[in-house]
Design an enzyme around this catalytic site. Structure first.
Site, PDB file in Angstrom:
ATOM      1  N   ASP A  88     -47.629   0.593 -28.606  1.00  0.00           N
ATOM      2  CA  ASP A  88     -46.194   0.851 -28.676  1.00  0.00           C
ATOM      3  C   ASP A  88     -45.664   0.063 -29.881  1.00  0.00           C
ATOM      4  OD1 ASP A  88     -43.415   0.710 -28.405  1.00  0.00           O
ATOM      5  OD2 ASP A  88     -43.466   0.688 -26.218  1.00  0.00           O
ATOM      6  N   LYS A  93     -34.884   0.621 -32.063  1.00  0.00           N
ATOM      7  CA  LYS A  93     -34.852  -0.772 -32.521  1.00  0.00           C
ATOM      8  C   LYS A  93     -34.755  -0.838 -34.044  1.00  0.00           C
ATOM      9  CE  LYS A  93     -35.785  -1.501 -28.206  1.00  0.00           C
ATOM     10  NZ  LYS A  93     -34.832  -2.010 -27.241  1.00  0.00           N
TER      11      LYS A  93
END
Ligand SMILES: Cc1ncc(COP(=O)(O)O)c(C=O)c1O
Length: 470
Positions: A230, A272
């Site tokens: 990830d 993000k």
């Protein structure tokens, strides 16, 4: 008669940790500079609000992108009707190029191996559905992102087995920890289907080293299992050592088109790096055509809306903008990170050395009343309700050592961060003073107890003398 399903009624959603509880408490008494200056400051949310001005100024200069227009002409109908679950080709091309750019163009990605999903949450769950059956397991290094207890397990029935990492080597993954986790799974009669890592790590804020990545590749090769990396924080690396993607390691080792190559999958998202969690844009990248095909069909349950894809395809194709955004954003993250660690240091608190992410992994072991998770909870509650900061306790990230906390630094203004640091310093100073007072009080008490004992002794001695005299 039960009207709802077992899934809907059983508390198996994995959302009952203090990580989520802290958010609820924050909502009840949220800090606001003017309206609620004594409220709780949110430091438990890994959001990036540092570079909104860059995005907003791009939007102001490119009004067509958000206004459903191409070359001045409306494409509203086209976007309103577009519903191909393969995604907008222009967006997928722009996204894979952006992913390469973040990796210093050392790896290139093929847009045909990319599946769009509604954020990394959906990407991770979709991969679980593709790679594991209910009751099978994935190994995850601890501490890990608390949302995984929900995202990987809840609807899929997949189990997580922790790979226990410790502060003794900065929470790095070791061969023995991997083996131990594998054996633990076997003891529980769980078939291990893979390992899932976050690189850079949430909650550590560190990049995974090349050695660790090589170790992981060796491990999944030996066991014949999958590896999910990830890489949602890949664009947030603000300091050395730089970011190394798992794809780079595979390419360096000449693993292209091998069985292992097909068992490695990347998760990505713009939540993000671009600070857009509300847009719900994520992706799976896999070298296995069968995984790409199954995940694409499953993506029907969590597509990215076509106007979002259109807007971002224009934004990410603007290479001058993306280059500047990525480097300016990293500069700002670095400065914020520095502000947090020096503020904490000023309060006598250290952090794990980190170089990425939107948070620090903070060592408050010395503030615990005992080396237990009960004491960690006690400290967390004090910080939440008395100091009024919502931070995430290590236990919610499955950390095996009490006293570590994840503290976010990019979801607030500089003034708010300063206030949070003042509050924490005042808290540490007052608890140190209380402890000193308590130990002074204790030593006075000891003194008094000693004199009392002496007095009792003297008294009894005198009594004895007297009785002897009688
Ligand atoms: C490691 C990790 N994976 C996935 C997610 C979920 O991200 P998204 O908002 O893209 O669903 C997060 C969010 O905090 C995360 O930290």
């Amino acid at each position: 008669m039960k009207m709802l399903s077992r899934k809907a009624t059983f508390n198996s959603h994995g959302q009952d940790s203090e990580y989520f509880l802290g958010w609820e408490e924050y909502e009840k008494n949220a800090y606001h500079e003017v309206e609620n200056p004594s409220g709780i400051i949110q430091m438990g949310l890994a959001e990036n609000q540092l570079s909104f001005d860059l995005l907003e100024s791009w939007l102001a200069q490119n009004p067509d992108a958000a206004g459903f227009k191409r070359d001045g002409e409306s494409i509203f109908r086209e976007l309103a009707l577009f519903q191909d679950y393969h995604g907008l080709p222009a967006f997928k091309k722009a996204l894979v190029e952006f992913m390469s750019e973040i990796r210093g163009n050392k790896v290139s990605f093929d847009q045909n191996k990319l599946v769009l999903t509604a954020g990394a949450t959906s990407a991770n769950e979709t991969l679980m559905f593709c790679l594991a059956n209910p009751g099978e397991a994935f190994l995850l290094p601890t501490p890990y992102y608390p949302g995984f207890d929900r995202d990987l397990k809840w609807r899929t029935g997949v189990e997580i087995v922790p790979i226990q990492c410790s502060s003794s080597n900065g929470f790095q993954i070791t061969e023995s920890a991997l083996e131990e986790a594998y054996q633990q799974a076997q003891k529980r009669s769980l078939k291990v289907k893979g390992v899932l890592i976050t690189n850079p790590s949430n909650p550590l804020g560190t990049t995974t080293s090349r050695d660790e990545l090589n170790l992981l590749v060796n491990f999944i090769t030996a066991k014949g299992i999958h590896l999910i990396s990830d890489e949602i924080y890949s664009g947030t690396v603000f300091d050395s050592p730089g970011f190394v993607s798992i794809m780079e390691v595979l390419m360096d080792r000449n693993y292209m088109n091998t069985e292992v190559w097909k068992r490695v999958h990347i998760v990505y998202s713009l939540s993000k790096d671009l600070g857009l969690p509300g847009f719900r844009v994520g992706a799976i990248y896999s070298n296995d055509v069968a995984v790409v095909s199954a995940a694409t069909k499953m993506s029907s349950f969590g597509l990215v809306s076509s106007q979002t894809q259109y807007l971002l395809s224009v934004m990410l194709s603007d290479k001058k903008f993306t280059k500047n955004y990525v480097s300016e954003n990293q500069k700002r993250l670095k400065q914020r990170h520095q502000m947090l660690i020096s503020g904490l240091q000023n309060a006598g608190i250290d952090c794990l050395k980190s170089n990425a992410g939107l948070f620090c992994w903070v060592d408050m072991r010395h503030l615990l009343s005992s080396n237990t998770f009960e004491a960690e909870m006690e400290l967390w509650k004090k910080i939440l309700y008395d100091v009024r900061l919502n931070i995430s306790p290590g236990s919610s990230c499955h950390c095996t050592e009490p006293g570590w906390f994840r503290v976010c630094f990019a979801n607030m203004s500089e003034d708010t961060l300063n206030l949070a640091l003042q509050r924490i310093k005042a808290f540490v100073d007052s608890s140190t003073a209380t402890n000193n007072n308590q130990s002074r009080h204790q030593s006075n008490k000891n003194q008094r107890r000693k004199s009392f004992t002496k007095w009792v002794f003297r008294l009894s001695f005198r009594d004895r003398e007297a009785s002897e005299r009688l």
